[in-house]
Design an enzyme around this catalytic site. Structure first.
Site, PDB file in Angstrom:
ATOM      1  N   SER A 194       4.257 -28.892 -15.040  1.00 44.51           N
ATOM      2  CA  SER A 194       3.838 -28.494 -16.380  1.00 44.51           C
ATOM      3  C   SER A 194       4.801 -27.494 -17.013  1.00 44.51           C
ATOM      4  CB  SER A 194       2.411 -27.937 -16.304  1.00 44.51           C
ATOM      5  OG  SER A 194       1.868 -27.762 -17.594  1.00 44.51           O
ATOM      6  N   ASP A 207       5.585 -31.077 -19.747  1.00 46.93           N
ATOM      7  CA  ASP A 207       4.895 -32.337 -19.468  1.00 46.93           C
ATOM      8  C   ASP A 207       4.028 -32.804 -20.631  1.00 46.93           C
ATOM      9  OD1 ASP A 207       2.827 -30.414 -19.099  1.00 46.93           O
ATOM     10  OD2 ASP A 207       1.780 -31.769 -17.733  1.00 46.93           O
TER      11      ASP A 207
END
Length: 422
Positions: A93, A229
């Site tokens: 992420s 992401d």
């Protein structure tokens, strides 16, 4: 049973240290067994380590007798939408390039519960059964399918809008600029040239400095920053001032006409006050977008989010989506500047500190001091201390009616956390 590997949002760590190829392969095998050895749809972000880890996860799935369907680089929300019997994203992420991880979604695109993650961890050392191996397939149409879904369900006419996009050198580097251009906006993209080592590096939703400089020096209506992401987004107004998730969520709540919003304990007290004025119910959860999603499904709501930029609108979606949120925000402005739009929310000053710690288990003195201060503030402010689910730090938040009081409260708690846990 306490989870050993899963944190706030999947399993993640420094590649080769906390996150090894062997662990990822075992996760693939365990996840496949847990999901009934069916089809597992797999995407990844742009980290160089993602190629090897994607292959390891797929091998684990196949070893367990499942079918791994590899889509290559794909935003996390796309994997959730396209999930088969299970969805998996090889991503850390918003973390720096040296990190990576594994996020999992069930067959309906929902993040797994703590209980489900515990069950998968219990299968990590499951012996390989003597059964036929599964298979590994590759697909190339997934980005196009996701792109068309977002344009159709969340797009609007953006003709004349001038927007700068910071793609964090991540999974939106190609998709996001095309989406805004398709809808008529004039787009300039930065941090849209991933090389495997530059994801989230001085750019994206975790570092707005690049986008702020670009917008302040250019002629833009606003700037939008994604994380690596793609499940988070933050914004910058035409003057280069940052706009956080609380402000974005406030604009969307009023524009979309919802009667309930789910947020986390980090959400500004000013947001609660604004929602109260508009008779919009606010449900508060622990930090983590999956807890917000769980609350929305329990309460029958469709809008929720976090100050950090996870914004979820569950009409025609299943999870938080940075691109969808960015498009919704542009539609919600309706002829105003972004600064004018977010002025509806009068935020309480907040002070935050991430304290590196040896152990993240909060001690009795810390808990007692938090309770004492919150009782003393009587709703005019608050302090919040919580261990991070993704890093070896304890996060301290203080909120008050003045900046000085917030800073003093944060300093008091930070000093105590360092003495107790540093």
């Amino acid at each position: 049973m306490a989870r050993k590997f899963f944190g706030t949002d999947g399993v993640r760590g420094v590649v080769g240290k906390d996150l090894t190829v062997d662990l990822v392969e075992r996760l693939g095998r365990a996840a496949a067994i847990w999901s009934g050895r069916g089809r597992v749809f797999v995407g990844r972000d742009t980290r160089a380590s993602g190629v090897e880890l994607e292959e390891a996860f797929a091998q684990g799935v196949a070893t367990a007798g499942g079918n791994a369907v590899l889509a290559g680089v794909l935003p996390t929300p796309a994997v959730a939408l396209l999930s088969l019997d299970l969805g998996a994203v090889i991503s850390a992420s918003h973390n720096p390039p040296e990190y990576n991880g594994v996020k999992l979604f069930d067959g309906e695109g929902q993040k797994l519960s703590d209980e489900s993650e515990e069950q998968i961890e219990a299968l990590l050392d499951e012996p390989i059964a003597s059964r036929a191996a599964g298979q590994i397939d590759h697909v190339r149409i997934a980005p196009d399918s996701y792109f068309e879904h977002i344009i159709e369900r969340f797009g609007s006419d953006l003709t004349g809008l001038r927007v700068a996009l910071d793609c964090a050198n991540g999974a939106y580097s190609d998709i996001a600029p095309k989406a805004f251009e398709r809808l008529g906006a004039k787009v300039d993209a930065v941090a849209a040239s991933p090389d495997g080592t530059n994801i989230n590096d001085g750019c994206g939703a975790t570092d707005l400095s690049l986008l702020q400089a670009v917008v302040a020096e250019g002629d833009y209506d606003l700037g939008i920053a994604f994380d690596g992401d793609g499940d988070r987004m933050l914004a910058v107004d035409a003057e280069g001032e940052s706009v956080d998730g609380d402000q974005i969520l406030a604009v969307l709540a009023l524009d979309l006409g919802v009667d309930l919003v789910a947020v986390t304990v980090m959400t500004n007290l000013g947001f609660h006050r604004l929602m109260g004025e508009h008779r919009i119910k606010v449900v508060t959860t622990a930090v983590g977008d999956r807890y917000v999603l769980q609350a929305l499904r329990k309460e029958g709501g469709i809008l929720g989010g976090e100050q950090s930029g996870h914004i979820m609108y569950l009409r025609d979606h299943v999870t938080g989506d940075g691109l969808a949120a960015g498009l919704l925000l542009c539609a919600a402005i309706k002829g105003r500047t972004l600064r004018e739009a977010v002025s509806v929310l009068q935020r309480y000053p907040q002070a935050k500190e991430n304290v590196p710690v040896v152990t993240s288990e909060l001690t009795v003195p810390i808990l007692q001091e938090v309770e004492r201060l919150n009782e003393e503030l009587q709703g005019t402010g608050r302090v919040l201390v919580r261990p991070s689910g993704t890093e070896p730090v304890v996060r301290v938040l203080a909120e008050a009616e003045t900046r000085r009081e917030a800073d003093d409260l944060c300093g008091t708690m930070t000093a105590l956390v360092r003495r107790e846990l540093g």
